[in-house]
Design a protein around this motif. Structure first.
Motif, PDB file in Angstrom:
ATOM      1  N   MET A   1      53.514  40.408  42.443  1.00 41.93           N
ATOM      2  CA  MET A   1      52.651  41.474  42.963  1.00 41.93           C
ATOM      3  C   MET A   1      52.799  41.545  44.489  1.00 41.93           C
ATOM      4  O   MET A   1      52.853  40.520  45.151  1.00 41.93           O
ATOM      5  CB  MET A   1      51.209  41.178  42.576  1.00 41.93           C
ATOM      6  N   TYR A   9      41.828  37.995  44.193  1.00 39.79           N
ATOM      7  CA  TYR A   9      40.757  38.937  43.883  1.00 39.79           C
ATOM      8  C   TYR A   9      40.199  38.718  42.481  1.00 39.79           C
ATOM      9  O   TYR A   9      39.062  39.120  42.213  1.00 39.79           O
ATOM     10  CB  TYR A   9      41.220  40.371  44.119  1.00 39.79           C
ATOM     11  N   TYR A  16      32.577  39.727  45.347  1.00 42.17           N
ATOM     12  CA  TYR A  16      33.222  40.626  46.313  1.00 42.17           C
ATOM     13  C   TYR A  16      32.219  41.584  46.974  1.00 42.17           C
ATOM     14  O   TYR A  16      32.122  41.653  48.198  1.00 42.17           O
ATOM     15  CB  TYR A  16      34.353  41.422  45.649  1.00 42.17           C
ATOM     16  N   ARG A  25      27.841  49.264  53.094  1.00 41.11           N
ATOM     17  CA  ARG A  25      29.228  49.538  53.531  1.00 41.11           C
ATOM     18  C   ARG A  25      29.844  50.610  52.636  1.00 41.11           C
ATOM     19  O   ARG A  25      30.518  51.534  53.111  1.00 41.11           O
ATOM     20  CB  ARG A  25      30.020  48.228  53.460  1.00 41.11           C
ATOM     21  N   ASP A  45      41.402  56.277  43.531  1.00 35.14           N
ATOM     22  CA  ASP A  45      41.056  55.216  44.482  1.00 35.14           C
ATOM     23  C   ASP A  45      42.008  54.046  44.224  1.00 35.14           C
ATOM     24  O   ASP A  45      41.807  53.260  43.290  1.00 35.14           O
ATOM     25  CB  ASP A  45      39.590  54.820  44.290  1.00 35.14           C
ATOM     26  N   GLY A  48      41.144  50.097  44.327  1.00 31.98           N
ATOM     27  CA  GLY A  48      39.714  50.443  44.371  1.00 31.98           C
ATOM     28  C   GLY A  48      38.791  49.300  44.006  1.00 31.98           C
ATOM     29  O   GLY A  48      37.569  49.415  44.131  1.00 31.98           O
ATOM     30  N   GLY A  49      39.345  48.172  43.542  1.00 35.45           N
ATOM     31  CA  GLY A  49      38.560  46.959  43.325  1.00 35.45           C
ATOM     32  C   GLY A  49      37.427  47.134  42.334  1.00 35.45           C
ATOM     33  O   GLY A  49      37.606  47.657  41.231  1.00 35.45           O
ATOM     34  N   MET A  73      38.758  42.455  38.926  1.00 29.92           N
ATOM     35  CA  MET A  73      38.160  43.542  39.714  1.00 29.92           C
ATOM     36  C   MET A  73      37.975  44.763  38.803  1.00 29.92           C
ATOM     37  O   MET A  73      36.931  45.437  38.843  1.00 29.92           O
ATOM     38  CB  MET A  73      39.035  43.892  40.922  1.00 29.92           C
ATOM     39  N   SER A  88      46.961  48.523  37.170  1.00 31.96           N
ATOM     40  CA  SER A  88      48.369  48.752  37.525  1.00 31.96           C
ATOM     41  C   SER A  88      48.600  48.321  38.962  1.00 31.96           C
ATOM     42  O   SER A  88      47.697  48.378  39.798  1.00 31.96           O
ATOM     43  CB  SER A  88      48.704  50.243  37.390  1.00 31.96           C
ATOM     44  N   LEU A 108      43.201  48.319  51.660  1.00 24.88           N
ATOM     45  CA  LEU A 108      44.326  47.810  50.874  1.00 24.88           C
ATOM     46  C   LEU A 108      45.508  47.432  51.763  1.00 24.88           C
ATOM     47  O   LEU A 108      46.056  46.339  51.642  1.00 24.88           O
ATOM     48  CB  LEU A 108      44.768  48.842  49.817  1.00 24.88           C
ATOM     49  N   HIS A 110      46.006  46.426  54.708  1.00 26.01           N
ATOM     50  CA  HIS A 110      45.988  45.248  55.593  1.00 26.01           C
ATOM     51  C   HIS A 110      46.272  43.956  54.846  1.00 26.01           C
ATOM     52  O   HIS A 110      46.531  42.934  55.467  1.00 26.01           O
ATOM     53  CB  HIS A 110      44.650  45.136  56.330  1.00 26.01           C
ATOM     54  N   ILE A 111      46.222  43.976  53.513  1.00 30.59           N
ATOM     55  CA  ILE A 111      46.440  42.724  52.757  1.00 30.59           C
ATOM     56  C   ILE A 111      47.821  42.668  52.110  1.00 30.59           C
ATOM     57  O   ILE A 111      48.120  41.720  51.404  1.00 30.59           O
ATOM     58  CB  ILE A 111      45.368  42.517  51.658  1.00 30.59           C
ATOM     59  N   PHE A 118      53.955  51.166  49.087  1.00 34.34           N
ATOM     60  CA  PHE A 118      52.658  51.772  48.735  1.00 34.34           C
ATOM     61  C   PHE A 118      52.625  53.239  49.185  1.00 34.34           C
ATOM     62  O   PHE A 118      52.138  54.106  48.477  1.00 34.34           O
ATOM     63  CB  PHE A 118      51.512  50.993  49.397  1.00 34.34           C
TER      64      PHE A 118
END
Ligand SMILES: C[S@@+](CC[C@H](N)C(=O)[O-])C[C@H]1O[C@@H](n2cnc3c(N)ncnc32)[C@H](O)[C@@H]1O
Length: 193
Positions: A1, A9, A16, A25, A45, A48-49, A73, A88, A108, A110-111, A118
């Protein structure tokens, strides 16, 4: 991944939301997105977690689907009962070319190790005229002295988006209410040509 290994996650899924500013937030993010997205038009999204932002977007009148690569998640998101989900990887989404109306990536890029796949993939699935909104410089917003790679640096994301056929619009932002020091998170806005 395609994701850095400093966060699992699946392990974080249950805690989370509470550790990321919770509803305060998520409402701030959803309200900023609401002002940038056409009413009533579907939104994907991406990453989108738990669906905490998507849930508020739905309440604001944007039919929103969460796609995420973490089964836990996704399970948390499904437990809301308000947001459809897809399990996915965001770099290989199960959609036809030009089939998605609008897409967002909140916290997303930044990780990830490399944002390019992407951006290429969101450009592939978006319809012409579709809007793509992503957070940029997330870690800088939390701590300007951080020493991690800036994989969501605004100039990098702008260049990658230009290369795959996006026009950039004015930036927006939202306050990370509920987080230490109420950081201001930047949103970059792109339209698919
Ligand atoms: C920092 S969380 C942000 C969640 C949500 N957007 C929010 O603002 O609450 C990042 C999410 O991206 C997901 N993710 C990371 N790499 C991914 C990938 N390659 N494809 C899809 N989702 C990914 C993680 O599982 C996690 O749910």
């Amino acid at each position: 991944m395609n994701q850095r290994r400093d966060h699992d996650y699946n392990e974080e899924a249950r805690t989370y939301d509470a550790t990321r500013g919770g509803d305060l937030r998520a409402i701030a993010a959803a309200e900023a997105l609401h002002a940038l997205l056409p009413a009533g038009v579907p939104v994907l999204d991406i990453g989108g977690g738990t669906g905490i932002v998507a849930d508020f977007l739905v309440k604001l009148g944007h039919p929103t689907t969460v796609i995420d690569s973490s089964p836990e998640m996704i399970r948390m998101c499904e437990s809301r009962g308000t947001v459809p989900t897809v399990l996915s990887d965001a770099t290989a989404m199960p959609y036809e070319n030009g089939s998605i109306d609008n897409a967002i990536m909140i916290w997303l890029l930044h990780i990830v190790d490399d944002p390019a796949p992407f951006i290429t993939e969101v450009a592939r699935v978006l319809k012409s005229g579709g809007r793509f909104i992503t957070t940029v410089d997330k870690l800088m917003s939390n701590n300007p002295d951080h020493d991690r790679a800036r994989t969501d640096a605004p100039e990098l994301i702008s260049r990658l988006c230009r290369e795959v056929g996006f026009a950039e619009g004015p930036r927006s932002s939202f306050v990370g209410h509920g987080q230490r020091n109420d950081p201001l998170y930047q949103l970059a806005v792109f339209d698919r040509l």
